[in-house]
Motif scaffolding. Sequence first.
Motif, PDB file in Angstrom:
ATOM      1  N   ASP A   1       0.810  -1.218   0.000  1.00 45.13           N
ATOM      2  CA  ASP A   1       0.000   0.000   0.000  1.00 45.13           C
ATOM      3  C   ASP A   1       0.847   1.274   0.000  1.00 45.13           C
ATOM      4  OD1 ASP A   1      -2.186  -1.645   0.106  1.00 45.13           O
ATOM      5  OD2 ASP A   1      -2.581  -1.337   2.250  1.00 45.13           O
ATOM      6  N   ASP A   2       2.051   1.189   0.540  1.00 44.53           N
ATOM      7  CA  ASP A   2       2.902   2.368   0.713  1.00 44.53           C
ATOM      8  C   ASP A   2       4.204   2.226  -0.074  1.00 44.53           C
ATOM      9  OD1 ASP A   2       1.169   3.697   2.605  1.00 44.53           O
ATOM     10  OD2 ASP A   2       1.815   2.185   4.085  1.00 44.53           O
ATOM     11  N   PRO A   3       4.800   3.373  -0.491  1.00 44.72           N
ATOM     12  CA  PRO A   3       4.286   4.725  -0.261  1.00 44.72           C
ATOM     13  C   PRO A   3       3.167   5.083  -1.258  1.00 44.72           C
ATOM     14  CG  PRO A   3       6.349   4.853  -1.478  1.00 44.72           C
ATOM     15  CD  PRO A   3       6.141   3.400  -1.146  1.00 44.72           C
ATOM     16  N   TYR A   4       2.170   5.773  -0.726  1.00 47.17           N
ATOM     17  CA  TYR A   4       1.080   6.279  -1.560  1.00 47.17           C
ATOM     18  C   TYR A   4       1.546   7.585  -2.189  1.00 47.17           C
ATOM     19  CZ  TYR A   4      -3.580   8.059  -2.797  1.00 47.17           C
ATOM     20  OH  TYR A   4      -4.686   8.550  -3.465  1.00 47.17           O
ATOM     21  N   ILE A   5       1.616   7.608  -3.514  1.00 46.50           N
ATOM     22  CA  ILE A   5       2.199   8.756  -4.228  1.00 46.50           C
ATOM     23  C   ILE A   5       1.259   9.166  -5.356  1.00 46.50           C
ATOM     24  CG2 ILE A   5       4.140   9.523  -5.681  1.00 46.50           C
ATOM     25  CD1 ILE A   5       5.949   7.679  -4.118  1.00 46.50           C
ATOM     26  N   HIS A   6       1.153  10.484  -5.560  1.00 49.90           N
ATOM     27  CA  HIS A   6       0.323  11.074  -6.606  1.00 49.90           C
ATOM     28  C   HIS A   6       1.228  11.890  -7.542  1.00 49.90           C
ATOM     29  CE1 HIS A   6      -3.047  14.282  -7.530  1.00 49.90           C
ATOM     30  NE2 HIS A   6      -2.756  13.538  -8.586  1.00 49.90           N
ATOM     31  N   LEU A   7       1.322  11.468  -8.806  1.00 48.54           N
ATOM     32  CA  LEU A   7       2.124  12.180  -9.805  1.00 48.54           C
ATOM     33  C   LEU A   7       1.213  12.772 -10.873  1.00 48.54           C
ATOM     34  CD1 LEU A   7       5.110   9.700 -10.351  1.00 48.54           C
ATOM     35  CD2 LEU A   7       4.923  11.595  -8.717  1.00 48.54           C
ATOM     36  N   ALA A   8       1.630  13.892 -11.428  1.00 51.39           N
ATOM     37  CA  ALA A   8       0.813  14.595 -12.422  1.00 51.39           C
ATOM     38  C   ALA A   8       0.693  13.787 -13.710  1.00 51.39           C
ATOM     39  CB  ALA A   8       1.425  15.956 -12.725  1.00 51.39           C
ATOM     40  N   GLY A   9      -0.539  13.747 -14.243  1.00 50.98           N
ATOM     41  CA  GLY A   9      -0.787  13.243 -15.580  1.00 50.98           C
ATOM     42  C   GLY A   9      -0.906  14.408 -16.543  1.00 50.98           C
ATOM     43  N   ARG A  10      -1.212  14.121 -17.801  1.00 48.79           N
ATOM     44  CA  ARG A  10      -1.222  15.190 -18.796  1.00 48.79           C
ATOM     45  C   ARG A  10      -2.379  16.173 -18.606  1.00 48.79           C
ATOM     46  NH1 ARG A  10      -3.017  12.654 -24.634  1.00 48.79           N
ATOM     47  NH2 ARG A  10      -5.138  12.023 -24.052  1.00 48.79           N
ATOM     48  N   GLY A  11      -3.418  15.781 -17.832  1.00 41.58           N
ATOM     49  CA  GLY A  11      -4.491  16.723 -17.542  1.00 41.58           C
ATOM     50  C   GLY A  11      -4.099  17.763 -16.521  1.00 41.58           C
ATOM     51  N   SER A  12      -3.076  17.485 -15.685  1.00 44.74           N
ATOM     52  CA  SER A  12      -2.645  18.401 -14.626  1.00 44.74           C
ATOM     53  C   SER A  12      -1.396  19.191 -14.995  1.00 44.74           C
ATOM     54  CB  SER A  12      -2.356  17.614 -13.340  1.00 44.74           C
ATOM     55  OG  SER A  12      -3.499  16.915 -12.903  1.00 44.74           O
ATOM     56  N   TRP A  13      -0.563  18.626 -15.867  1.00 44.13           N
ATOM     57  CA  TRP A  13       0.717  19.256 -16.210  1.00 44.13           C
ATOM     58  C   TRP A  13       1.066  18.855 -17.637  1.00 44.13           C
ATOM     59  CZ3 TRP A  13       6.180  17.232 -14.973  1.00 44.13           C
ATOM     60  CH2 TRP A  13       7.142  18.247 -15.128  1.00 44.13           C
ATOM     61  N   SER A  14       1.223  19.816 -18.522  1.00 45.52           N
ATOM     62  CA  SER A  14       1.404  19.508 -19.945  1.00 45.52           C
ATOM     63  C   SER A  14       2.672  18.706 -20.222  1.00 45.52           C
ATOM     64  CB  SER A  14       1.434  20.805 -20.764  1.00 45.52           C
ATOM     65  OG  SER A  14       2.514  21.636 -20.356  1.00 45.52           O
ATOM     66  N   ALA A  15       3.681  18.863 -19.349  1.00 42.90           N
ATOM     67  CA  ALA A  15       4.949  18.145 -19.571  1.00 42.90           C
ATOM     68  C   ALA A  15       4.975  16.774 -18.916  1.00 42.90           C
ATOM     69  CB  ALA A  15       6.114  18.977 -19.044  1.00 42.90           C
ATOM     70  N   ALA A  16       3.877  16.384 -18.264  1.00 43.51           N
ATOM     71  CA  ALA A  16       3.880  15.147 -17.471  1.00 43.51           C
ATOM     72  C   ALA A  16       4.290  13.936 -18.291  1.00 43.51           C
ATOM     73  CB  ALA A  16       2.489  14.926 -16.875  1.00 43.51           C
ATOM     74  N   PHE A  17       5.273  13.220 -17.781  1.00 42.76           N
ATOM     75  CA  PHE A  17       5.759  11.962 -18.329  1.00 42.76           C
ATOM     76  C   PHE A  17       6.191  12.066 -19.801  1.00 42.76           C
ATOM     77  CE2 PHE A  17       4.408  10.326 -14.369  1.00 42.76           C
ATOM     78  CZ  PHE A  17       5.155   9.174 -14.174  1.00 42.76           C
ATOM     79  N   THR A  18       6.672  13.264 -20.182  1.00 43.02           N
ATOM     80  CA  THR A  18       7.263  13.419 -21.516  1.00 43.02           C
ATOM     81  C   THR A  18       8.634  12.737 -21.516  1.00 43.02           C
ATOM     82  OG1 THR A  18       6.113  15.480 -21.987  1.00 43.02           O
ATOM     83  CG2 THR A  18       8.154  15.064 -23.199  1.00 43.02           C
ATOM     84  N   VAL A  19       8.837  11.837 -22.475  1.00 41.04           N
ATOM     85  CA  VAL A  19      10.094  11.097 -22.596  1.00 41.04           C
ATOM     86  C   VAL A  19      10.920  11.697 -23.736  1.00 41.04           C
ATOM     87  CG1 VAL A  19      11.104   8.890 -23.320  1.00 41.04           C
ATOM     88  CG2 VAL A  19       9.287   8.939 -21.609  1.00 41.04           C
ATOM     89  N   SER A  20      12.201  11.912 -23.493  1.00 38.27           N
ATOM     90  CA  SER A  20      13.141  12.343 -24.533  1.00 38.27           C
ATOM     91  C   SER A  20      14.164  11.234 -24.753  1.00 38.27           C
ATOM     92  CB  SER A  20      13.847  13.640 -24.132  1.00 38.27           C
ATOM     93  OG  SER A  20      12.910  14.712 -24.040  1.00 38.27           O
ATOM     94  N   ILE A  21      14.313  10.824 -26.016  1.00 36.53           N
ATOM     95  CA  ILE A  21      15.226   9.730 -26.365  1.00 36.53           C
ATOM     96  C   ILE A  21      16.335  10.283 -27.250  1.00 36.53           C
ATOM     97  CG2 ILE A  21      15.467   7.475 -27.462  1.00 36.53           C
ATOM     98  CD1 ILE A  21      12.483   7.017 -26.937  1.00 36.53           C
ATOM     99  N   SER A  22      17.564  10.285 -26.751  1.00 36.07           N
ATOM    100  CA  SER A  22      18.728  10.635 -27.580  1.00 36.07           C
ATOM    101  C   SER A  22      19.185   9.380 -28.307  1.00 36.07           C
ATOM    102  CB  SER A  22      19.860  11.206 -26.725  1.00 36.07           C
ATOM    103  OG  SER A  22      19.439  12.391 -26.067  1.00 36.07           O
ATOM    104  N   TRP A  23      19.509   9.516 -29.592  1.00 36.41           N
ATOM    105  CA  TRP A  23      19.790   8.336 -30.415  1.00 36.41           C
ATOM    106  C   TRP A  23      20.979   8.562 -31.334  1.00 36.41           C
ATOM    107  CZ3 TRP A  23      19.461   9.383 -35.606  1.00 36.41           C
ATOM    108  CH2 TRP A  23      18.729  10.517 -35.972  1.00 36.41           C
ATOM    109  N   ARG A  24      21.491   7.436 -31.848  1.00 36.93           N
ATOM    110  CA  ARG A  24      22.604   7.437 -32.809  1.00 36.93           C
ATOM    111  C   ARG A  24      22.297   6.392 -33.873  1.00 36.93           C
ATOM    112  NH1 ARG A  24      26.270   5.774 -29.677  1.00 36.93           N
ATOM    113  NH2 ARG A  24      26.324   3.605 -30.349  1.00 36.93           N
ATOM    114  N   ARG A  25      22.598   6.714 -35.139  1.00 40.81           N
ATOM    115  CA  ARG A  25      22.366   5.784 -36.226  1.00 40.81           C
ATOM    116  C   ARG A  25      23.533   5.837 -37.206  1.00 40.81           C
ATOM    117  NH1 ARG A  25      17.384   3.966 -38.039  1.00 40.81           N
ATOM    118  NH2 ARG A  25      16.293   5.761 -37.127  1.00 40.81           N
ATOM    119  N   SER A  26      24.029   4.678 -37.634  1.00 45.24           N
ATOM    120  CA  SER A  26      25.118   4.596 -38.610  1.00 45.24           C
ATOM    121  C   SER A  26      24.565   4.065 -39.931  1.00 45.24           C
ATOM    122  CB  SER A  26      26.228   3.655 -38.111  1.00 45.24           C
ATOM    123  OG  SER A  26      26.796   4.139 -36.903  1.00 45.24           O
ATOM    124  N   SER A  27      25.073   4.635 -41.034  1.00 45.73           N
ATOM    125  CA  SER A  27      24.631   4.165 -42.348  1.00 45.73           C
ATOM    126  C   SER A  27      25.785   4.282 -43.337  1.00 45.73           C
ATOM    127  CB  SER A  27      23.438   4.990 -42.831  1.00 45.73           C
ATOM    128  OG  SER A  27      23.759   6.351 -42.907  1.00 45.73           O
TER     129      SER A  27
END
Length: 270
Positions: free
Chosen positions: A244-270
């Motif tokens: 049950d613990d810890p009980y935690i409340h994190l923002a979703g996209r309805g509360s915070w526009s940046a909520a859980f935005t993922v940034s992926i840095s990448w590399r590609r060879s060709s």
Amino acid sequence: MADFADTRVSTAGLGTALGTAQTAPASGACLVTVGGITVTARVATGLTVAAGNIVLLARLRSTYYVTQVVPAAPTSTPAPPPPPDTAPPDTGDAPPAPKPTVRTGTLTCVPTATACFRDGSWRSDGDPTNSFDLYQGRYGGSSFGRNTGCAFYGSKPHTLAGATCTKATVKIKRLSAGDYSARSATLRLVTQTTRPGGAPTLNETTSGPSLKIGDSSTFVLPTSWGQSLIDGTRGGIAINVSSDDPYIHLAGRGSWSAAFTVSISWRRSS
């Protein structure tokens, strides 16, 4: 044929001159016209002279000697020599492969949905189901079950298929719920790319940032998590604990526009 005369006589009586042979040699001598005068000149042994040849004469006192036949001027311009061979020497080794072209970048993935699963269904008692905040654990004394908050990213991370993840981050903000001390949500990778009808499939786990209520963070995820999102073997991120613990409340996209935005840095060879 014109006569040639350019006699140079040294103080010792020795000189050279050009003349025109009038006859072929006979008994080792031939007639040569030099300086307008025809003289008898001895011919060097083995030298072939024909009438009309321009010859080089050596004079020793009063005697002339034919020493060389002067060749006629060329009738055409000689062909130029062939260009030098500029090909590199063959060492027997194969040439090295060209260096690959390496491209890099960062892809930003905003969740297509944030939702919270509890008691066998997706919550809709607050924000809309696909914009719900993310909860973990159980509110103290509640008769409701434990919460599992989720963010889903659709197909966008998979647009990098074939690339290598070099870094992955996620934006997280803690909202009011539970105690005010800094707490860490337990992050999980989710199989589904969109919200399923039933419970999400939870996989790998890592401890998230330690946040007090109101704090936010750009948290560095394991690189392997970013790669799983690229490869399409995983499609979302959840917060979940088996107690049950810890009980935690994190923002979703309805509360915070940046909520859980993922940034992926990448590399590609060709």
